[in-house]
Write an enzyme that holds these catalytic residues in place. Structure first.
Site, PDB file in Angstrom:
ATOM      1  NE  ARG A  18      -0.842   0.899   4.802  1.00  0.00           N
ATOM      2  CZ  ARG A  18      -1.572   1.224   5.851  1.00  0.00           C
ATOM      3  NH1 ARG A  18      -2.818   0.842   5.922  1.00  0.00           N
ATOM      4  NH2 ARG A  18      -1.081   1.942   6.839  1.00  0.00           N
ATOM      5  CG  LEU A  67      11.152  -4.994   6.201  1.00  0.00           C
ATOM      6  CD1 LEU A  67      10.992  -3.539   5.826  1.00  0.00           C
ATOM      7  CD2 LEU A  67      12.346  -5.576   5.464  1.00  0.00           C
ATOM      8  CE1 TYR A 159       8.763   7.499   9.785  1.00  0.00           C
ATOM      9  CE2 TYR A 159       8.878   9.893   9.822  1.00  0.00           C
ATOM     10  CZ  TYR A 159       8.715   8.715   9.125  1.00  0.00           C
ATOM     11  OH  TYR A 159       8.524   8.746   7.766  1.00  0.00           O
ATOM     12  CE  LYS A 163      11.527   6.453   7.649  1.00  0.00           C
ATOM     13  NZ  LYS A 163      11.347   5.725   6.395  1.00  0.00           N
TER      14      LYS A 163
HETATM   15  P1  NAP Z   1       1.839   3.034   4.751  1.00  0.00           P
HETATM   16  O1  NAP Z   1       0.744   3.483   3.851  1.00  0.00           O
HETATM   17  O2  NAP Z   1       1.519   2.849   6.196  1.00  0.00           O
HETATM   18  O3  NAP Z   1       2.461   1.672   4.179  1.00  0.00           O
HETATM   19  C1  NAP Z   1       3.518   1.061   4.887  1.00  0.00           C
HETATM   20  C2  NAP Z   1       4.010  -0.163   4.156  1.00  0.00           C
HETATM   21  O4  NAP Z   1       5.064  -0.753   4.936  1.00  0.00           O
HETATM   22  C3  NAP Z   1       2.939  -1.204   3.962  1.00  0.00           C
HETATM   23  O5  NAP Z   1       3.097  -1.783   2.693  1.00  0.00           O
HETATM   24  C4  NAP Z   1       3.225  -2.216   5.064  1.00  0.00           C
HETATM   25  O6  NAP Z   1       2.890  -3.513   4.626  1.00  0.00           O
HETATM   26  C5  NAP Z   1       4.745  -2.128   5.214  1.00  0.00           C
HETATM   27  N1  NAP Z   1       5.185  -2.504   6.548  1.00  0.00           N
HETATM   28  C6  NAP Z   1       4.830  -1.953   7.746  1.00  0.00           C
HETATM   29  N2  NAP Z   1       5.438  -2.599   8.759  1.00  0.00           N
HETATM   30  C7  NAP Z   1       6.194  -3.586   8.194  1.00  0.00           C
HETATM   31  C8  NAP Z   1       7.051  -4.590   8.715  1.00  0.00           C
HETATM   32  N3  NAP Z   1       7.258  -4.765  10.031  1.00  0.00           N
HETATM   33  N4  NAP Z   1       7.657  -5.415   7.847  1.00  0.00           N
HETATM   34  C9  NAP Z   1       7.447  -5.292   6.523  1.00  0.00           C
HETATM   35  N5  NAP Z   1       6.663  -4.369   5.959  1.00  0.00           N
HETATM   36  C10 NAP Z   1       6.033  -3.523   6.793  1.00  0.00           C
HETATM   37  O7  NAP Z   1       3.086   4.010   4.711  1.00  0.00           O
HETATM   38  P2  NAP Z   1       3.549   5.075   3.598  1.00  0.00           P
HETATM   39  O8  NAP Z   1       2.956   6.377   3.972  1.00  0.00           O
HETATM   40  O9  NAP Z   1       3.362   4.544   2.235  1.00  0.00           O
HETATM   41  O10 NAP Z   1       5.113   5.147   3.949  1.00  0.00           O
HETATM   42  C11 NAP Z   1       6.044   4.362   3.226  1.00  0.00           C
HETATM   43  C12 NAP Z   1       7.437   4.865   3.535  1.00  0.00           C
HETATM   44  O11 NAP Z   1       7.502   6.247   3.215  1.00  0.00           O
HETATM   45  C13 NAP Z   1       7.830   4.742   5.006  1.00  0.00           C
HETATM   46  O12 NAP Z   1       9.191   4.393   5.102  1.00  0.00           O
HETATM   47  C14 NAP Z   1       7.593   6.148   5.538  1.00  0.00           C
HETATM   48  O13 NAP Z   1       8.420   6.416   6.638  1.00  0.00           O
HETATM   49  C15 NAP Z   1       7.978   6.969   4.321  1.00  0.00           C
HETATM   50  N6  NAP Z   1       7.391   8.312   4.310  1.00  0.00           N
HETATM   51  C16 NAP Z   1       6.048   8.489   4.164  1.00  0.00           C
HETATM   52  C17 NAP Z   1       5.537   9.776   4.140  1.00  0.00           C
HETATM   53  C18 NAP Z   1       4.066  10.065   3.914  1.00  0.00           C
HETATM   54  O14 NAP Z   1       3.684  11.238   3.956  1.00  0.00           O
HETATM   55  N7  NAP Z   1       3.228   9.100   3.670  1.00  0.00           N
HETATM   56  C19 NAP Z   1       6.393  10.870   4.277  1.00  0.00           C
HETATM   57  C20 NAP Z   1       7.746  10.649   4.444  1.00  0.00           C
HETATM   58  C21 NAP Z   1       8.239   9.351   4.450  1.00  0.00           C
HETATM   59  P3  NAP Z   1       1.825  -4.465   5.401  1.00  0.00           P
HETATM   60  O15 NAP Z   1       0.850  -3.567   6.095  1.00  0.00           O
HETATM   61  O16 NAP Z   1       1.233  -5.260   4.271  1.00  0.00           O
HETATM   62  O17 NAP Z   1       2.658  -5.254   6.317  1.00  0.00           O
END
Ligand code: NAP
Length: 274
Positions: A18, A67, A159, A163
């Protein structure tokens, strides 16, 4: 001049079920690359992969990889090599961002965030190295964040540490892996409309949108295109770098430095567009 032949490339996207990872997996699949996407739950990862294969006409497989589990991470690299004949690109993207004020933070809270975001990413890189070193080339793109490397946010100090740690890691790794033709870079997303971000609530989303000079939250495709570039042959001379993709959110020195939004009343007065 030739551009990257994505049909020949094998790509791993952690956290591809996702959000940003899903957007990354979709874009690579649309380019013709063979993709292995992962999430914690294998059945869900396979379902998402099947949907993406049908939607893109591409080759997408799914696998359950937590992970926090080093063996599962090794299994991920082995499966990508078995399915797709090697590993050209690792997008170490999966991450979690639970809010926790420092005063209430337990050792377990810290461990959980560091284990998934930092240790998990490092172990994923290590697991992919043998295949990349055999090929004499590779691309590693980490999904870090503006939070930590560039900014801070109360409630997300652990967090931010995870990062910023990713960026410290990538600099050393980039130096170590350069002789093998492997580049290591990171994207630093701002606020991107994902399932995880939406879970933080309407008020958070409104406040964030107001602080972004380009006037909107990021979309997963905004991040995916930056990742695709860093993973391409065209980015062969870029390593150890970060690319901020935040709609200008980290630019203003204060709220006053933001240009006022265009009042709707001006739009009403403007002549109709042809
Ligand atoms: P998200 O919608 O919550 O999706 C997180 C993903 O990580 C899911 O596919 C989930 O898979 C997987 N995940 C969570 N815990 C895990 C674990 N223990 N082992 C393996 N997979 C795991 O998050 P997102 O917003 O797309 O964020 C993705 C990345 O972008 C992250 O590293 C986040 O820090 C970074 N980021 C996001 C934003 C933002 O605004 N959204 C901004 C800056 C950085 P399952 O649920 O299927 O396990």
């Amino acid at each position: 001049m030739t551009f990257t032949r994505w049909e020949d490339r094998s790509v791993i996207v952690t956290g591809g079920t996702r959000g940003i990872g899903h957007g990354i997996a979709e874009l690579f699949a649309r380019q013709g690359a063979a993709v292995l996407l992962t999430g914690r739950d294998g059945a869900n990862a396979r379902t998402v992969a099947g949907e993406l294969s049908r939607a893109t006409g591409g080759r997408v497989a799914g696998m359950g990889v937590d992970l926090r589990d080093p063996e599962a991470i090794e299994g991920m690299a082995a499966e990508a090599a078995r399915l797709h004949g090697g590993i050209d690109v690792l997008c170490a993207n999966a991450g979690i961002f639970p809010e926790k004020p420092l005063r209430d933070m337990t050792a377990d809270d810290v461990d959980e965030v560091l284990d998934v975001n930092l240790r998990g990413g490092i172990l994923a890189v290590r697991a992919c190295l043998p295949a990349m070193e055999r090929a004499g080339r590779g691309r590693i793109v980490l999904t870090s964040s503006i939070t930590g490397p560039a900014t801070g946010y109360a409630g997300w100090s652990h967090y931010g540490a995870s990062k910023a740690g990713q960026v410290g890691f990538l600099r050393g790794a980039a130096l170590e892996l350069a002789p093998h033709g492997i580049t290591v870079n990171a994207v630093l997303p701002g606020n991107v409309r994902t399932e995880g971000l939406v879970e933080l609530g309407e008020e958070y989303l409104r406040g964030m949108t107001a602080s972004i000079p380009l006037g909107r939250l990021g979309e997963t495709s905004d991040i995916a295109h930056a990742v695709l570039f860093l993973a391409s042959d065209e980015a062969a001379f870029i390593t150890g770098q970060t690319l901020t993709v935040d709609g200008g959110q980290t630019l203003p020195e204060s709220l006053d430095a933001l240009a006022p939004p265009r009042p709707e009343s001006l739009d009403a007065l403007a002549p109709p567009r042809p």
